[in-house]
Scaffold this motif. Structure first.
Motif, mmCIF file in Angstrom:
data_model
loop_
_atom_site.group_PDB
_atom_site.id
_atom_site.type_symbol
_atom_site.label_atom_id
_atom_site.label_comp_id
_atom_site.label_asym_id
_atom_site.label_seq_id
_atom_site.Cartn_x
_atom_site.Cartn_y
_atom_site.Cartn_z
ATOM 1 N N GLN A 13 -30.682 -20.486 -18.530
ATOM 2 C CA GLN A 13 -32.075 -20.651 -18.950
ATOM 3 C C GLN A 13 -32.275 -19.841 -20.221
ATOM 4 O O GLN A 13 -32.181 -18.623 -20.212
ATOM 5 C CB GLN A 13 -33.003 -20.164 -17.836
ATOM 6 C CG GLN A 13 -34.456 -20.315 -18.145
ATOM 7 C CD GLN A 13 -35.319 -19.702 -17.067
ATOM 8 O OE1 GLN A 13 -34.897 -19.558 -15.927
ATOM 9 N NE2 GLN A 13 -36.517 -19.318 -17.423
ATOM 10 N N LEU A 14 -32.548 -20.503 -21.333
ATOM 11 C CA LEU A 14 -32.615 -19.845 -22.633
ATOM 12 C C LEU A 14 -33.961 -19.173 -22.902
ATOM 13 O O LEU A 14 -34.029 -18.227 -23.683
ATOM 14 C CB LEU A 14 -32.298 -20.843 -23.744
ATOM 15 C CG LEU A 14 -30.918 -21.508 -23.653
ATOM 16 C CD1 LEU A 14 -30.743 -22.520 -24.768
ATOM 17 C CD2 LEU A 14 -29.811 -20.461 -23.675
ATOM 18 N N GLN A 15 -35.022 -19.661 -22.294
ATOM 19 C CA GLN A 15 -36.351 -19.090 -22.484
ATOM 20 C C GLN A 15 -36.962 -18.788 -21.125
ATOM 21 O O GLN A 15 -36.856 -19.609 -20.206
ATOM 22 C CB GLN A 15 -37.259 -20.049 -23.244
ATOM 23 C CG GLN A 15 -36.812 -20.322 -24.657
ATOM 24 C CD GLN A 15 -37.747 -21.295 -25.360
ATOM 25 O OE1 GLN A 15 -38.537 -21.991 -24.735
ATOM 26 N NE2 GLN A 15 -37.650 -21.347 -26.671
ATOM 27 N N ASP A 27 -46.436 -21.248 -19.031
ATOM 28 C CA ASP A 27 -45.504 -21.950 -19.904
ATOM 29 C C ASP A 27 -44.163 -22.045 -19.196
ATOM 30 O O ASP A 27 -43.621 -21.031 -18.754
ATOM 31 C CB ASP A 27 -45.347 -21.191 -21.225
ATOM 32 C CG ASP A 27 -44.414 -21.888 -22.205
ATOM 33 O OD1 ASP A 27 -44.472 -23.135 -22.279
ATOM 34 O OD2 ASP A 27 -43.638 -21.198 -22.880
ATOM 35 N N GLY A 28 -43.651 -23.265 -19.052
ATOM 36 C CA GLY A 28 -42.329 -23.433 -18.470
ATOM 37 C C GLY A 28 -42.280 -24.186 -17.153
ATOM 38 O O GLY A 28 -41.335 -24.033 -16.389
ATOM 39 N N ARG A 31 -39.097 -26.114 -17.113
ATOM 40 C CA ARG A 31 -37.961 -25.208 -16.937
ATOM 41 C C ARG A 31 -37.847 -24.767 -15.485
ATOM 42 O O ARG A 31 -36.755 -24.686 -14.926
ATOM 43 C CB ARG A 31 -38.111 -23.975 -17.836
ATOM 44 C CG ARG A 31 -37.548 -24.178 -19.216
ATOM 45 C CD ARG A 31 -37.827 -22.988 -20.100
ATOM 46 N NE ARG A 31 -39.060 -23.315 -20.811
ATOM 47 C CZ ARG A 31 -40.017 -22.471 -21.129
ATOM 48 N NH1 ARG A 31 -39.906 -21.201 -20.849
ATOM 49 N NH2 ARG A 31 -41.087 -22.886 -21.750
ATOM 50 N N GLN A 45 -41.245 -14.067 -17.028
ATOM 51 C CA GLN A 45 -41.855 -13.029 -17.856
ATOM 52 C C GLN A 45 -43.350 -13.115 -17.590
ATOM 53 O O GLN A 45 -43.898 -14.214 -17.479
ATOM 54 C CB GLN A 45 -41.552 -13.317 -19.323
ATOM 55 C CG GLN A 45 -42.254 -12.428 -20.304
ATOM 56 C CD GLN A 45 -41.932 -12.856 -21.740
ATOM 57 O OE1 GLN A 45 -40.883 -13.410 -22.017
ATOM 58 N NE2 GLN A 45 -42.870 -12.609 -22.633
ATOM 59 N N ARG A 63 -45.989 -27.170 -28.725
ATOM 60 C CA ARG A 63 -44.645 -27.598 -28.373
ATOM 61 C C ARG A 63 -44.557 -29.078 -28.021
ATOM 62 O O ARG A 63 -43.561 -29.724 -28.243
ATOM 63 C CB ARG A 63 -44.156 -26.769 -27.179
ATOM 64 C CG ARG A 63 -42.699 -27.017 -26.900
ATOM 65 C CD ARG A 63 -42.136 -26.104 -25.848
ATOM 66 N NE ARG A 63 -42.310 -24.724 -26.239
ATOM 67 C CZ ARG A 63 -42.761 -23.792 -25.413
ATOM 68 N NH1 ARG A 63 -43.064 -24.073 -24.184
ATOM 69 N NH2 ARG A 63 -42.900 -22.558 -25.827
#
Length: 91
Positions: A13-15, A27-28, A31, A45, A63
């Motif tokens: 997971q990059l972000q 956000d996400g 993901r 986070q 985005r």
């Protein structure tokens, strides 16, 4: 979603997934779902600012490839909360 899950499985997971003060995903969401699908423990986070709704609207508006009508709805609802605008982002 399967493409994102495969990418997370291969690269990680990059972000991080950003959570609001009450644990809601700001956000996400994709993901998070892809991590579950890939059986990868998600990285979170916590947003530490004082405008969680504004943050969520800003990052998601920037985005996404929104249709003009969706962008217009967001502008018209400028004072609405993230929860009130959330359906605009559901495709």
């Amino acid at each position: 979603m399967t493409d994102l899950a495969e990418d997370i499985r291969e690269r990680g997971q990059l972000q991080p997934i950003v959570l609001g003060p009450e644990g809601e995903i700001l956000d996400g969401r994709n993901r998070h779902a892809a991590c579950k699908l890939a059986s990868v423990e998600p990285v979170f986070q916590t947003y530490e600012g004082d405008d969680a709704d504004g943050y969520a609207l800003a990052v998601n508006t920037e985005r996404r490839n929104l249709r003009p009508s969706q962008r217009h709805m967001i502008k018209e609802n400028g004072t609405a909360t993230w929860a009130e605008n959330k359906e605009i982002f559901d495709f």
